[in-house]
Design a protein around this motif. Structure first.
Motif, PDB file in Angstrom:
ATOM      1  N   ILE A   1      28.400  29.916  55.449  1.00 14.46           N
ATOM      2  CA  ILE A   1      27.679  30.527  53.757  1.00 14.46           C
ATOM      3  C   ILE A   1      28.827  31.546  53.299  1.00 14.46           C
ATOM      4  CG2 ILE A   1      26.187  31.900  53.389  1.00 14.46           C
ATOM      5  CD1 ILE A   1      23.975  31.109  55.323  1.00 14.46           C
ATOM      6  N   ILE A   2      29.339  31.771  54.980  1.00 15.64           N
ATOM      7  CA  ILE A   2      30.793  32.880  54.299  1.00 15.64           C
ATOM      8  C   ILE A   2      31.935  32.422  53.707  1.00 15.64           C
ATOM      9  CG2 ILE A   2      32.612  34.626  55.012  1.00 15.64           C
ATOM     10  CD1 ILE A   2      30.541  35.298  56.748  1.00 15.64           C
TER      11      ILE A   2
ATOM     12  N   GLY B   1      30.688  30.679  50.149  1.00 19.93           N
ATOM     13  CA  GLY B   1      30.694  32.098  49.223  1.00 19.93           C
ATOM     14  C   GLY B   1      31.947  33.047  48.493  1.00 19.93           C
TER      15      GLY B   1
ATOM     16  N   LYS C   1      36.907  33.682  39.931  1.00  9.99           N
ATOM     17  CA  LYS C   1      38.180  34.212  39.781  1.00  9.99           C
ATOM     18  C   LYS C   1      39.065  34.161  39.216  1.00  9.99           C
ATOM     19  CE  LYS C   1      37.833  39.555  40.358  1.00  9.99           C
ATOM     20  NZ  LYS C   1      36.668  40.508  38.825  1.00  9.99           N
ATOM     21  N   TYR C   2      40.305  33.636  40.096  1.00  6.74           N
ATOM     22  CA  TYR C   2      41.513  33.059  40.291  1.00  6.74           C
ATOM     23  C   TYR C   2      41.492  31.672  39.488  1.00  6.74           C
ATOM     24  CZ  TYR C   2      41.409  37.784  42.331  1.00  6.74           C
ATOM     25  OH  TYR C   2      41.146  39.025  42.767  1.00  6.74           O
TER      26      TYR C   2
ATOM     27  N   VAL D   1      35.437  43.685  48.505  1.00  5.45           N
ATOM     28  CA  VAL D   1      35.425  42.312  48.432  1.00  5.45           C
ATOM     29  C   VAL D   1      36.169  42.738  47.110  1.00  5.45           C
ATOM     30  CG1 VAL D   1      35.385  39.407  48.225  1.00  5.45           C
ATOM     31  CG2 VAL D   1      34.991  40.669  50.550  1.00  5.45           C
ATOM     32  N   MET D   2      35.236  43.097  46.540  1.00  3.07           N
ATOM     33  CA  MET D   2      35.060  43.352  44.888  1.00  3.07           C
ATOM     34  C   MET D   2      36.365  44.115  44.954  1.00  3.07           C
ATOM     35  SD  MET D   2      31.133  44.447  44.018  1.00  3.07           S
ATOM     36  CE  MET D   2      30.117  43.611  44.965  1.00  3.07           C
TER      37      MET D   2
ATOM     38  N   ASP E   1      28.314  34.235  43.298  1.00  2.00           N
ATOM     39  CA  ASP E   1      28.538  34.435  44.606  1.00  2.00           C
ATOM     40  C   ASP E   1      28.944  34.953  46.044  1.00  2.00           C
ATOM     41  OD1 ASP E   1      28.945  31.032  43.914  1.00  2.00           O
ATOM     42  OD2 ASP E   1      30.882  32.268  43.357  1.00  2.00           O
ATOM     43  N   ILE E   2      29.597  36.359  45.683  1.00  2.02           N
ATOM     44  CA  ILE E   2      29.849  37.419  46.139  1.00  2.02           C
ATOM     45  C   ILE E   2      28.641  38.151  47.086  1.00  2.02           C
ATOM     46  CG2 ILE E   2      29.202  39.696  44.246  1.00  2.02           C
ATOM     47  CD1 ILE E   2      31.769  39.731  46.707  1.00  2.02           C
TER      48      ILE E   2
ATOM     49  N   PHE F   1      33.933  32.062  44.784  1.00  2.00           N
ATOM     50  CA  PHE F   1      33.922  33.309  44.257  1.00  2.00           C
ATOM     51  C   PHE F   1      35.759  33.261  44.060  1.00  2.00           C
ATOM     52  CE2 PHE F   1      35.786  38.225  45.109  1.00  2.00           C
ATOM     53  CZ  PHE F   1      34.903  38.265  44.018  1.00  2.00           C
TER      54      PHE F   1
ATOM     55  N   LEU G   1      28.149  37.893  55.762  1.00  2.00           N
ATOM     56  CA  LEU G   1      28.357  38.813  56.337  1.00  2.00           C
ATOM     57  C   LEU G   1      26.587  39.627  57.061  1.00  2.00           C
ATOM     58  CD1 LEU G   1      30.741  40.702  54.540  1.00  2.00           C
ATOM     59  CD2 LEU G   1      30.976  39.467  56.083  1.00  2.00           C
TER      60      LEU G   1
ATOM     61  N   LEU H   1      39.404  44.687  46.942  1.00  2.00           N
ATOM     62  CA  LEU H   1      40.312  43.876  46.792  1.00  2.00           C
ATOM     63  C   LEU H   1      40.896  42.815  45.981  1.00  2.00           C
ATOM     64  CD1 LEU H   1      40.180  43.223  50.971  1.00  2.00           C
ATOM     65  CD2 LEU H   1      41.273  44.506  49.417  1.00  2.00           C
ATOM     66  N   SER H   2      39.644  42.646  44.588  1.00  2.00           N
ATOM     67  CA  SER H   2      39.923  41.352  43.767  1.00  2.00           C
ATOM     68  C   SER H   2      39.797  42.356  42.448  1.00  2.00           C
ATOM     69  CB  SER H   2      38.584  40.315  43.579  1.00  2.00           C
ATOM     70  OG  SER H   2      37.773  41.215  43.333  1.00  2.00           O
ATOM     71  N   GLY H   3      40.306  43.358  42.233  1.00  2.00           N
ATOM     72  CA  GLY H   3      40.679  43.935  41.197  1.00  2.00           C
ATOM     73  C   GLY H   3      39.212  44.446  40.383  1.00  2.00           C
ATOM     74  N   SER H   4      37.745  44.506  41.279  1.00  2.00           N
ATOM     75  CA  SER H   4      37.196  45.727  40.539  1.00  2.00           C
ATOM     76  C   SER H   4      37.084  46.644  40.953  1.00  2.00           C
ATOM     77  CB  SER H   4      36.101  44.416  40.545  1.00  2.00           C
ATOM     78  OG  SER H   4      36.315  42.946  40.189  1.00  2.00           O
TER      79      SER H   4
ATOM     80  N   GLY I   1      32.105  41.034  35.849  1.00  2.00           N
ATOM     81  CA  GLY I   1      33.045  40.155  35.634  1.00  2.00           C
ATOM     82  C   GLY I   1      32.708  39.661  36.833  1.00  2.00           C
ATOM     83  N   ILE I   2      32.100  40.145  37.785  1.00  2.00           N
ATOM     84  CA  ILE I   2      32.463  39.550  39.255  1.00  2.00           C
ATOM     85  C   ILE I   2      31.524  38.448  39.643  1.00  2.00           C
ATOM     86  CG2 ILE I   2      31.632  40.019  41.543  1.00  2.00           C
ATOM     87  CD1 ILE I   2      32.350  43.232  40.823  1.00  2.00           C
ATOM     88  N   PRO I   3      31.715  37.235  40.600  1.00  2.00           N
ATOM     89  CA  PRO I   3      31.158  35.883  40.563  1.00  2.00           C
ATOM     90  C   PRO I   3      29.847  35.900  41.258  1.00  2.00           C
ATOM     91  CG  PRO I   3      33.424  35.940  40.352  1.00  2.00           C
ATOM     92  CD  PRO I   3      33.191  36.683  39.692  1.00  2.00           C
TER      93      PRO I   3
ATOM     94  N   SER J   1      26.479  35.695  47.571  1.00  2.91           N
ATOM     95  CA  SER J   1      26.753  34.306  49.273  1.00  2.91           C
ATOM     96  C   SER J   1      27.579  36.084  50.398  1.00  2.91           C
ATOM     97  CB  SER J   1      27.199  33.656  49.007  1.00  2.91           C
ATOM     98  OG  SER J   1      26.231  32.358  47.961  1.00  2.91           O
ATOM     99  N   ILE J   2      28.661  36.182  50.164  1.00  2.00           N
ATOM    100  CA  ILE J   2      29.330  36.111  51.252  1.00  2.00           C
ATOM    101  C   ILE J   2      28.999  37.641  52.395  1.00  2.00           C
ATOM    102  CG2 ILE J   2      31.322  38.108  51.216  1.00  2.00           C
ATOM    103  CD1 ILE J   2      32.572  36.482  48.417  1.00  2.00           C
TER     104      ILE J   2
END
Lengths: 396, 419
Positions: free
Chosen positions: B213-214, B217, B225-226, A43-44, A355-356, B221, A363, A46-49, A351-353, A358-359
Motif C-alpha cells: 500500500i505504501i 501510494g 507531483k514530479y 512527506v508533504m 495518493d498521500i 504520489f 503507515l 519534504l515534497s515542498g508543501s 496541490g497535494i496528490p 494511501s501512504i
C-alpha cells in the motif's frame, strides 16, 4: 448487607477494568492514526508543501467550513430559506457518503480476520456486486420500489458472495492461500468488468458505462440534488450491527471466532473448518458486494471503468484499525471517509496528490500491526499487546 | 487388518486418480476437436516463423504445416494418451501434464494462426523477456521463504525500485547508476520488512500488505507531483547485447543470447542461487533456519542474522526486477505499472516448490501465457482480449490448488522465531 457492599465493590472494579480496557483498546489505534498523519505531514513538507495548510484544506473539504455553515444557519433563521444551509452541509454529508462503502468493505475484511482469513479480494467483490446490482437495477422495468430495490441489493450481495466463495472453497478444499487467490480474483474481476462494460452491459457505443438504473431501484436520498446522502449509510450501520450480533451472539459466530483463534481446538471440538471457511468468505464477499451495490444504487446510479477507487484495499487498513470489531470498523471507516473526501479538496487547494492518503494508510497499518513501535515512540509502558493471529503461512 | 485397510484405500485412491487423469485427457481431447478441429478449414496451412527478421547469419526455413491435419494429430495423441492412462495408468503425472500442455498449445496455435504466419521464435524470445520480472520476484520469494520469512510486499518493492531506477537514470544519464539505485532501494525496503517481522514480530502478511500500500501510494504520489514532465521520467533503456557466435544459433540464439543485461542477470541469479542454496554451508544454514530454527539455533546458527540477510538479498533481487519495468523495457514510469507481476511471482515460487530452477521454469510458463496473449491480439483471434488477459491469473489459481502436484513449504515458513 456486607455481601451487597462487596458485590457493589466488585461491580465497580469490573466497570473500572472495562473502562481501562476500552482506553487500552483505543490508545494504540488513536496513536497510530496520529503518527500516520504526522509522518504524512513530513512527506508533504519534504515534497515542498505546507502540511498545516494541506490539513486545513483537508478539514474544510471533509467537514465544511464553519463560517459558511453559520452563515447558512443565519439565513435559514432569518428568512426560512434552507438552500444555503443545505449547501454548506455538502462536504460533511459527502464524507458520510464516502464512508458508506468503507463500512461495508471494512466489515468484509474484518469478518475474515475473525476467522483467520485475509480477504484482500474485497475490491473485486465490490466490482462484481456493483455490476450485479446495476444489471438488476437497469434491466428490470416496472417493478415497485419495495421489490425492485431489495432485489437489486440482493443481487449485489449474491454476486459478491460468489466472488468470495471461490477463494474460500479453494482454501478449504485445497489449502490454496487466500491472499494470492483473492488478489487474482481482483484482477479477473477488473478484466471481466472491462469486457462487460465494453460489450454486453454497455449503454451506448460511446462510453464504457452501464445504463442508469431505474428510479425504482435507487436508494432514496434525504436532500435535494447536489447532496448525495442516502439510505445506504444507515444500511451500512445496520449491517455493522448485524455482523456484531452474528459474530458475538450466535453459535455460528462463536464457531467462526473459534476457527480463527485456534483451528486445531475448533476441529477437536467438532467444528467443520471447511464449512466455516467457505461460509466466512461468502459472507465477506456478500458484505463487499452490498457495498458495491449501495454505491451504485445510492450514489452513482451507473457503473463505469475504475468504478471503485480502492474501497477494497482501504478496507484492510480500516479492519486492522478497527481491531476487526464491527463498531471499531464503523469508526475507522468514518475516519477514512473523512480523509478521502477531504483529500480531493486538498488536491485542488494545496496541490497535494490524493495518493498521500494511501501512504498514511500504509503507515497506520504498520503502527497498528506493531504496537511495540507505538509503545517505543511514545514511551508508554502499559500497552497490553494483544496476540491476535491474523494469518498463517502458506496453505495451512 | 488395519494395514490392509490402508492398502485398500490407497489402491482406491490410486484408481480414482488414474481415472480422473484419464478422463481429463479425453475431455481436453474432445474439446480440442470441437473447438479447433471443426473450426479449421481443410487444406489451409499454418506457418510458424523460426527466424527473427534480418539479424541472423544462418536462416533456416519456416515450419509450414497443414492446419487441420496437425490439429487432428494432436487430438489423436491426447486421446491415445488418455485411453492408455485409463487402461494401464502412467506413473509420472508430470508426463501427463506435459502431454496436455504440448498438444493443447500446439493445436491452439495452429488453429489461431491458420492461413497466417506466426513467429514462433519471436514468441519464445518475448516469453523469456516477459518472464524476467516474474522470475526475479519468484527468486526473491524463494530466498526469503527458505529462511521462513514470507515477503508479500514484492509488488510494492518493485514499484518503488522501478521509479527510483528511472529517476536516477534520468538525472545522471547513466542507466547503470539507475540499476544500482533500484537494487539498493529494494534492499532497503526489504530491510524495513525484516525489521518489522523479526524485531517487532509483526504478522508477515500484514507487513507485506502495508509495504504494497505504501509502495503504490508513494510512487503514485511522487509520479503525480514530479514525473508528469519528461525531464525526470525519460531514461532510455538498456541496449540488447548479442553474444557473438552463440546468438547466431537458430531459434535458441535470438531467444537466449540476444537480450538486455537484466535478463542475463536473472539467468545468472537462477544458477547462482541454486548452487548457493544447495551446495554451500550458507545455503544449508538458510534452509535449516527455514525448516527448524530451534535446531539451527542450538547448533550455533544465528537465526535472526540469517533471516535479515536473506530477506535483504531477496529485496535486492526484487529491486532488480523492478528496474526491468522502467529502464529494462519502456524507459519511463507509469502509475501501478507492475500490475500484479509481484503476486504472480509469488505463485511461481510456490509452483516451483521453493527451488530457484523450479521458480524460473514456472515463471517461463507465466511469461509464455503473457506473451501469447499479446500475440493473439495481433492475430485477431475471435476471443475478447480481456479474457486472454485473465489467463495468467486463472493459471495462477489453478496452480495454487495443488492439482499439479502438491507443494510443501519450508516447515517454519511465516512463523516468527522466539529464542
Amino acid at each position: 448487607m456486607s455481601e451487597k457492599a462487596s458485590k457493589e465493590k466488585k461491580e465497580q472494579t469490573e466497570k473500572q477494568k472495562e473502562q481501562s480496557s476500552l482506553r487500552q483498546a483505543l490508545l494504540v489505534p488513536v496513536l497510530a492514526v496520529l503518527s500516520g498523519l504526522i509522518l504524512g505531514g513530513v512527506v508533504m513538507a519534504l515534497s515542498g508543501s505546507n502540511p498545516f495548510q494541506a490539513y486545513a484544506a483537508l478539514f474544510a473539504g471533509s467537514f465544511g467550513s464553519p463560517s459558511v455553515i453559520i452563515a447558512g444557519m443565519q439565513t435559514y433563521f432569518a428568512t426560512g430559506d434552507n438552500n444555503a444551509l443545505v449547501r454548506s452541509l455538502y462536504p460533511f454529508t459527502e464524507s458520510l457518503v464516502t464512508a458508506t462503502p468503507y463500512i461495508f468493505t471494512g466489515l468484509a475484511v474484518a469478518i475474515g480476520f475473525r476467522a483467520g482469513l485475509f480477504n484482500i479480494g474485497a475490491e473485486g467483490q465490490v466490482f462484481i456486486g456493483a455490476l450485479c446490482s446495476a444489471f438488476i437495477g437497469y434491466s428490470i422495468k416496472g417493478l415497485p420500489m419495495i421489490i425492485h430495490l431489495p432485489l437489486a441489493l440482493l443481487a449485489g450481495a449474491a454476486g459478491g458472495a460468489f466472488w468470495g466463495m471461490i477463494p474460500g472453497y479453494l482454501k478449504a478444499r485445497f489449502g490454496a492461500h487466500e491472499v494470492v487467490n483473492t488478489i487474482m480474483m481482483n484482477w479477473i474481476a477488473f478484466r471481466l468488468s472491462d469486457w462487460l462494460l465494453k460489450g454486453p452491459m454497455q449503454a451506448s457505443n460511446f462510453r464504457p458505462v452501464t445504463p442508469n438504473v431505474q428510479a425504482s431501484a435507487e436508494l432514496p436520498r434525504f436532500f435535494e440534488d447536489p447532496l448525495r446522502f442516502n439510505l445506504g449509510f444507515f444500511l451500512a450501520l445496520l449491517f455493522a450491527y448485524l455482523v456484531y450480533w452474528f459474530l458475538f451472539k450466535t453459535t455460528l459466530g462463536f464457531e467462526i471466532r473459534s476457527v480463527g483463534a485456534n483451528p486445531d481446538a475448533a476441529k477437536y471440538a467438532g467444528m467443520s473448518i471447511v464449512k466455516n471457511i467457505v461460509l466466512v468468505m461468502s459472507l465477506a464477499g456478500a458484505l463487499a458486494g452490498l457495498g458495491g451495490g449501495a454505491q451504485v444504487l445510492g450514489v452513482d446510479h451507473w457503473v463505469g471503468q475504475g468504478f471503485s477507487s480502492g474501497y477494497g484495499f482501504d478496507a484492510i487498513a480500516i479492519a486492522l484499525l478497527g481491531k476487526s470489531h464491527p463498531f471499531g470498523v464503523v469508526l475507522a471507516a468514518l475516519l477514512f471517509g473523512f480523509l478521502r473526501s477531504g483529500a480531493t479538496n486538498m488536491q485542488s487547494m494545496a496541490g497535494i496528490p490524493v495518493d498521500i492518503i494511501s501512504i498514511i494508510q500504509g503507515l497506520v497499518i504498520v503502527f497498528v500491526a506493531a504496537p511495540a513501535i507505538i509503545r517505543w515512540l511514545y514511551r508508554i509502558k502499559s500497552i497490553k499487546v494483544e496476540e491476535t493471529v491474523l494469518t498463517r503461512g502458506w496453505g495451512k | 487388518m488395519s494395514n490392509t485397510n490402508v492398502q485398500v484405500t490407497n489402491l482406491a485412491l490410486e484408481k480414482r486418480k488414474r481415472v480422473s487423469y484419464g478422463m481429463t485427457l479425453l475431455i481436453v481431447g474432445v474439446l480440442m476437436y470441437l473447438f479447433f478441429g471443426l473450426n479449421t478449414q481443410a487444406g489451409v496451412q499454418t506457418t510458424f516463423g523460426l527466424n527473427v527478421a534480418g539479424t541472423q547469419a544462418i536462416v533456416i526455413p519456416d515450419l509450414i504445416v497443414p492446419a487441420q491435419t496437425t490439429i487432428y494429430l494432436m487430438v489423436a495423441i491426447i486421446v491415445f494418451a488418455g485411453a492408455y492412462q485409463l487402461a494401464r495408468g502412467v506413473k509420472s503425472t508430470g508426463l501427463l501434464i506435459g502431454i496436455i500442455a504440448f498438444t493443447f498449445v500446439t493445436a491452439f496455435l495452429t488453429w489461431a494462426a491458420q492461413d497466417k504466419s506466426f513467429n514462433l521464435t519471436g514468441m519464445l524470445s518475448s516469453s523469456l523477456v516477459r518472464a524476467t520480472p516474474i522470475a526475479l520476484a519468484a527468486l526473491c520469494g524463494v530466498i526469503s521463504e527458505r529462511a521462513a520469512v514470507i515477503n508479500i510486499g514484492v509488488e510494492g518493492i518493485m514499484l518503488m525500485s522501478a521509479q527510483i531506477a528511472v529517476v536516477t537514470a534520468s538525472i545522471t544519464q547513466n542507466l547503470y547508476i539507475g540499476l544500482i539505485a533500484a537494487i539498493l532501494v529494494g534492499g532497503l525496503v526489504a530491510a524495513f520488512h525484516a525489521f518489522l517481522v523479526i524485531r517487532f514480530k509483526v504478522d508477515q502478511v500484514v507487513s507485506g500488505v502495508a509495504i504494497n500500500i505504501i509502495g503504490a501510494g508513494l510512487t503514485s504520489f511522487l509520479s503525480a507531483k514530479y514525473l508528469q514532465s519528461d525531464t525526470l521520467n525519460n531514461s532510455g533503456t538498456f541496449p540488447i547485447i548479442s553474444i557473438p557466435i552463440l546468438s547466431e544459433i537458430p531459434v535458441l540464439g535470438p531467444t537466449l543470447f540476444a537480450n538486455n543485461i537484466i535478463v542475463y542477470l536473472m539467468l545468472v541469479l537462477v544458477v547462482l542461487m541454486h548452487i548457493t542454496l544447495f551446495y554451500t554451508p550458507w545455503g544449508l544454514r538458510t534452509r535449516a533456519v527455514g525448516e527448524h530454527p530451534k535446531a539451527a539455533d542450538t547448533l550455533g546458527v544465528n537465526v535472526y542474522l540469517m533471516r535479515y540477510v536473506n530477506v535483504i538479498i531477496g529485496g535486492m533481487i526484487a529491486g532488480l526486477g523492478g528496474a526491468y519495468f522502467t529502464i529494462g523495457s519502456v524507459g519511463r514510469f507509469d502509475e501501478l505499472m507492475t500490475s500484479g507481476k509481484g503476486f504472480i511471482g509469488l505463485a511461481a515460487t510456490i509452483f516451483g516448490k521453493w527451488t530457484p530452477i523450479g521458480a524460473f521454469a514456472s515463471s517461463l510458463i507465466f511469461g509464455f501465457a503473457d506473451s501469447l496473449q499479446v500475440k493473439l491480439q495481433i492475430l485477431r483471434v475471435p476471443i475478447p482480449s480481456e479474457f486472454l488477459l485473465m489467463a495468467p491469473y486463472i493459471v495462477t489459481m489453478i496452480i495454487l490448488t495443488g492439482v499439479v502436484g502438491r507443494a510443501i513449504p519450508p516447515a517454519a515458513d511465516g512463523q516468527p522465531y522466539e529464542k
